[in-house]
Write a protein that holds these residues in place. Structure first.
Motif, mmCIF file in Angstrom:
data_model
loop_
_atom_site.group_PDB
_atom_site.id
_atom_site.type_symbol
_atom_site.label_atom_id
_atom_site.label_comp_id
_atom_site.label_asym_id
_atom_site.label_seq_id
_atom_site.Cartn_x
_atom_site.Cartn_y
_atom_site.Cartn_z
ATOM 1 N N GLY A 282 8.780 15.923 -10.380
ATOM 2 C CA GLY A 282 9.468 16.555 -9.330
ATOM 3 C C GLY A 282 8.963 17.308 -8.177
ATOM 4 N N VAL A 283 7.501 17.335 -8.590
ATOM 5 C CA VAL A 283 6.643 18.012 -7.266
ATOM 6 C C VAL A 283 6.495 17.394 -6.466
ATOM 7 N N GLU A 284 6.842 17.969 -5.007
ATOM 8 C CA GLU A 284 6.344 17.285 -4.064
ATOM 9 C C GLU A 284 4.787 16.576 -3.672
ATOM 10 N N LEU A 285 4.612 15.605 -3.454
ATOM 11 C CA LEU A 285 3.108 15.293 -3.029
ATOM 12 C C LEU A 285 2.541 15.692 -1.897
ATOM 13 N N PRO A 286 1.323 15.893 -1.938
ATOM 14 C CA PRO A 286 0.594 16.602 -1.026
ATOM 15 C C PRO A 286 0.452 15.753 0.400
ATOM 16 N N ASP A 287 -0.020 16.245 1.459
ATOM 17 C CA ASP A 287 -0.095 15.643 2.732
ATOM 18 C C ASP A 287 -1.193 14.638 2.505
ATOM 19 N N TYR A 288 -1.497 13.522 3.110
ATOM 20 C CA TYR A 288 -2.480 12.603 3.221
ATOM 21 C C TYR A 288 -3.888 13.535 3.694
ATOM 22 N N PHE A 289 -4.827 13.094 3.210
ATOM 23 C CA PHE A 289 -6.306 13.509 3.523
ATOM 24 C C PHE A 289 -6.589 12.992 4.998
ATOM 25 N N ALA A 290 -7.318 14.008 5.687
ATOM 26 C CA ALA A 290 -7.683 13.680 7.107
ATOM 27 C C ALA A 290 -8.803 12.864 6.883
ATOM 28 N N GLY A 291 -9.086 11.907 7.549
ATOM 29 C CA GLY A 291 -10.322 10.851 7.656
ATOM 30 C C GLY A 291 -9.790 9.446 7.161
ATOM 31 N N ARG A 292 -11.005 8.645 6.852
ATOM 32 C CA ARG A 292 -10.887 7.344 6.774
ATOM 33 C C ARG A 292 -10.566 7.350 5.007
ATOM 34 N N PRO A 293 -9.274 6.563 4.904
ATOM 35 C CA PRO A 293 -8.828 6.286 3.406
ATOM 36 C C PRO A 293 -9.591 5.215 2.567
ATOM 37 N N GLU A 294 -9.519 5.587 1.335
ATOM 38 C CA GLU A 294 -10.252 4.469 0.415
ATOM 39 C C GLU A 294 -9.165 4.030 -0.504
ATOM 40 N N ARG B 38 2.152 5.678 -27.531
ATOM 41 C CA ARG B 38 2.719 5.948 -28.931
ATOM 42 C C ARG B 38 3.379 4.640 -29.552
ATOM 43 N N GLY B 39 3.006 3.750 -28.789
ATOM 44 C CA GLY B 39 3.629 2.220 -29.342
ATOM 45 C C GLY B 39 2.890 1.747 -29.853
ATOM 46 N N THR B 40 3.277 0.372 -30.581
ATOM 47 C CA THR B 40 2.530 -0.516 -31.357
ATOM 48 C C THR B 40 1.907 -1.544 -30.938
ATOM 49 N N LYS B 41 1.954 -1.904 -29.572
ATOM 50 C CA LYS B 41 1.161 -2.874 -28.643
ATOM 51 C C LYS B 41 0.513 -2.248 -27.755
ATOM 52 N N PRO B 42 -0.560 -2.842 -27.103
ATOM 53 C CA PRO B 42 -1.518 -2.290 -25.886
ATOM 54 C C PRO B 42 -0.408 -1.881 -24.831
ATOM 55 N N ALA B 43 -0.561 -0.944 -24.113
ATOM 56 C CA ALA B 43 -0.028 -0.613 -22.945
ATOM 57 C C ALA B 43 -1.068 -0.909 -21.682
ATOM 58 N N ILE B 44 -0.453 -1.565 -20.980
ATOM 59 C CA ILE B 44 -1.427 -2.087 -19.598
ATOM 60 C C ILE B 44 -0.607 -1.682 -18.265
ATOM 61 N N LEU B 45 -1.482 -0.784 -17.454
ATOM 62 C CA LEU B 45 -1.042 0.052 -16.419
ATOM 63 C C LEU B 45 -1.826 -0.286 -15.226
ATOM 64 N N TYR B 46 -1.236 -0.741 -14.251
ATOM 65 C CA TYR B 46 -2.044 -0.920 -12.882
ATOM 66 C C TYR B 46 -1.653 0.360 -12.033
ATOM 67 N N MET B 47 -2.916 1.011 -11.310
ATOM 68 C CA MET B 47 -2.714 2.076 -10.739
ATOM 69 C C MET B 47 -3.252 1.981 -9.413
ATOM 70 N N PHE B 48 -2.468 2.581 -8.410
ATOM 71 C CA PHE B 48 -3.099 2.478 -6.986
ATOM 72 C C PHE B 48 -3.381 3.730 -6.459
ATOM 73 N N TYR B 49 -4.562 4.307 -6.068
ATOM 74 C CA TYR B 49 -5.068 5.353 -5.658
ATOM 75 C C TYR B 49 -5.258 5.448 -4.246
ATOM 76 N N LEU B 50 -4.478 6.477 -3.538
ATOM 77 C CA LEU B 50 -4.677 6.652 -2.097
ATOM 78 C C LEU B 50 -5.783 7.798 -1.784
ATOM 79 N N SER B 51 -6.872 7.360 -1.816
ATOM 80 C CA SER B 51 -8.312 8.328 -2.081
ATOM 81 C C SER B 51 -8.858 8.471 -0.864
ATOM 82 N N GLN B 52 -10.346 8.651 -1.022
ATOM 83 C CA GLN B 52 -11.252 8.689 -0.017
ATOM 84 C C GLN B 52 -12.684 8.455 -0.649
#
Length: 157
Positions: free
Chosen positions: A53-65, A128-142
């Motif tokens: 429930g926390v507000e996300l920060p503003d985007y970084f200044a500069g070129r994204p990666e 905490r489950g009985t089978k592998p958890a597979i997660l795809y994550m997307f980062y808005l980084s630099q």
């Protein structure tokens, strides 16, 4: 013919005036080669807040990666305490993943669900489950920013 000329004039006028004109069409509305086959769309999440429930920060200044990662959590596996510098979100495509904040807040992500991670807040994930958890994550980084900052000084239970 008149309709085509009128459309071309409407499209060319902004260019002649030095104004950029762009028309956006969603994938749902786009033309397809085979109209009998429809592209299904489903919005998984749209938010300006992380899962706690926390507000996300503003985007970084500069070129994204932009970074896309696939994580496979074996059953019973715990990821160490860490925090993220950049905004990131993902989709759990298999299993179940529990995210625990240092403050004790917990989020269980189920197969097919999207999650927006905490930024700057220490947390960890565990399967905490009985089978592998597979997660795809997307980062808005630099460039040169870490995807996560580890906190090995905080013991896992």
């Amino acid at each position: 013919m008149k309709r085509t000329i009128k459309l071309l004039t409407m499209l060319a006028l902004p260019t002649m005036l030095g104004i950029a004109s762009v028309t956006f069409t969603s994938c749902k509305e786009a033309n397809v080669d085979n109209p009998a086959v429809k592209v299904e769309t489903q919005e998984l999440i749209r938010t300006s807040q992380s899962w706690d429930g926390v507000e996300l920060p503003d985007y970084f200044a500069g070129r994204p990666e932009l970074v896309a990662m696939k994580y496979v959590f074996p059953a019973g596996q715990k990821l160490g305490w860490h925090h993220h510098v950049a905004m990131n979100y993902g989709v759990l495509v298999q299993g179940e993943l529990t995210i625990i904040g240092l403050d004790g807040k917990t989020k269980v992500v189920h197969e097919g669900e999207a999650v927006v991670e905490m930024v700057g807040t220490v947390h960890h994930g565990e399967n905490r489950g009985t089978k592998p958890a597979i997660l795809y994550m997307f980062y808005l980084s630099q460039k040169d920013l870490p995807l996560a900052v580890q906190h090995p000084d905080i013991p896992l239970e």
